[in-house]
Design a protein around this motif. Sequence first.
Motif, mmCIF file in Angstrom:
data_model
loop_
_atom_site.group_PDB
_atom_site.id
_atom_site.type_symbol
_atom_site.label_atom_id
_atom_site.label_comp_id
_atom_site.label_asym_id
_atom_site.label_seq_id
_atom_site.Cartn_x
_atom_site.Cartn_y
_atom_site.Cartn_z
ATOM 1 N N GLU A 4 0.832 -1.190 0.000
ATOM 2 C CA GLU A 4 0.000 0.000 0.000
ATOM 3 C C GLU A 4 0.870 1.245 0.000
ATOM 4 O O GLU A 4 1.917 1.282 0.633
ATOM 5 C CB GLU A 4 -0.892 0.005 1.237
ATOM 6 C CG GLU A 4 -1.910 -1.111 1.260
ATOM 7 C CD GLU A 4 -2.846 -0.988 2.438
ATOM 8 O OE1 GLU A 4 -3.468 0.075 2.583
ATOM 9 O OE2 GLU A 4 -2.927 -1.947 3.213
ATOM 10 N N HIS A 5 0.422 2.268 -0.711
ATOM 11 C CA HIS A 5 1.130 3.539 -0.745
ATOM 12 C C HIS A 5 0.862 4.271 0.572
ATOM 13 O O HIS A 5 -0.282 4.557 0.910
ATOM 14 C CB HIS A 5 0.662 4.373 -1.934
ATOM 15 C CG HIS A 5 1.339 5.695 -2.024
ATOM 16 N ND1 HIS A 5 2.663 5.815 -2.381
ATOM 17 C CD2 HIS A 5 0.885 6.943 -1.793
ATOM 18 C CE1 HIS A 5 2.996 7.095 -2.361
ATOM 19 N NE2 HIS A 5 1.926 7.792 -2.010
ATOM 20 N N ILE A 6 1.905 4.559 1.311
ATOM 21 C CA ILE A 6 1.782 5.230 2.600
ATOM 22 C C ILE A 6 1.742 6.741 2.369
ATOM 23 O O ILE A 6 2.605 7.309 1.707
ATOM 24 C CB ILE A 6 2.966 4.865 3.525
ATOM 25 C CG1 ILE A 6 3.025 3.353 3.751
ATOM 26 C CG2 ILE A 6 2.888 5.622 4.840
ATOM 27 C CD1 ILE A 6 1.792 2.757 4.389
ATOM 28 N N ILE A 7 0.714 7.388 2.924
ATOM 29 C CA ILE A 7 0.617 8.836 2.781
ATOM 30 C C ILE A 7 0.972 9.566 4.072
ATOM 31 O O ILE A 7 1.237 10.754 4.054
ATOM 32 C CB ILE A 7 -0.779 9.270 2.295
ATOM 33 C CG1 ILE A 7 -1.877 8.831 3.245
ATOM 34 C CG2 ILE A 7 -1.032 8.760 0.892
ATOM 35 C CD1 ILE A 7 -3.243 9.402 2.907
ATOM 36 N N LEU A 8 0.974 8.832 5.191
ATOM 37 C CA LEU A 8 1.349 9.421 6.462
ATOM 38 C C LEU A 8 2.184 8.390 7.220
ATOM 39 O O LEU A 8 1.646 7.430 7.760
ATOM 40 C CB LEU A 8 0.097 9.795 7.260
ATOM 41 C CG LEU A 8 0.293 10.476 8.602
ATOM 42 C CD1 LEU A 8 0.997 11.818 8.413
ATOM 43 C CD2 LEU A 8 -1.044 10.680 9.281
ATOM 44 N N ALA A 19 1.624 3.735 10.351
ATOM 45 C CA ALA A 19 1.581 4.412 9.062
ATOM 46 C C ALA A 19 0.159 4.332 8.511
ATOM 47 O O ALA A 19 -0.576 3.386 8.790
ATOM 48 C CB ALA A 19 2.561 3.763 8.101
ATOM 49 N N VAL A 20 -0.204 5.331 7.731
ATOM 50 C CA VAL A 20 -1.547 5.374 7.156
ATOM 51 C C VAL A 20 -1.436 5.328 5.633
ATOM 52 O O VAL A 20 -0.707 6.109 5.030
ATOM 53 C CB VAL A 20 -2.297 6.657 7.587
ATOM 54 C CG1 VAL A 20 -3.679 6.723 6.945
ATOM 55 C CG2 VAL A 20 -2.401 6.742 9.100
ATOM 56 N N SER A 21 -2.185 4.407 5.041
ATOM 57 C CA SER A 21 -2.227 4.272 3.590
ATOM 58 C C SER A 21 -3.379 5.102 3.033
ATOM 59 O O SER A 21 -4.244 5.578 3.777
ATOM 60 C CB SER A 21 -2.433 2.805 3.201
ATOM 61 O OG SER A 21 -3.727 2.387 3.606
ATOM 62 N N ILE A 22 -3.409 5.234 1.726
ATOM 63 C CA ILE A 22 -4.522 5.927 1.072
ATOM 64 C C ILE A 22 -5.832 5.222 1.406
ATOM 65 O O ILE A 22 -6.826 5.859 1.758
ATOM 66 C CB ILE A 22 -4.301 6.001 -0.453
ATOM 67 C CG1 ILE A 22 -3.130 6.938 -0.761
ATOM 68 C CG2 ILE A 22 -5.561 6.456 -1.169
ATOM 69 C CD1 ILE A 22 -2.694 6.923 -2.209
#
Length: 92
Positions: A4-8, A19-22
């Motif tokens: 998953e692409h991590i945005i935070l 970590a937070v993904s989209i």
Amino acid sequence: MKREHIILPADPADSEDRAVSIEGMERGQRARLIRKTRNDLGLSQVEFASRFRVPVGTLRDWEQARAMAPDFAVAYVRVIGRHPDLVAQAVA
């Protein structure tokens, strides 16, 4: 395995931070919308679920972001927020 692409990213100084993904962010935003709509109507989870014919377990999963509410459910909740009596009458 899909990454998953991590945005935070997680804060390394906070052992409980993640970590937070989209997808995770969207799931959280949908959970917030559903919870806010129910709270604005002054209904418990059981009352909301019964009135609008949503399984209470599903509602809980959506509100707690354990599952992402599908697009149709988000649209349904938005209509409920604008016209709760009309929706309740339509599903009665």
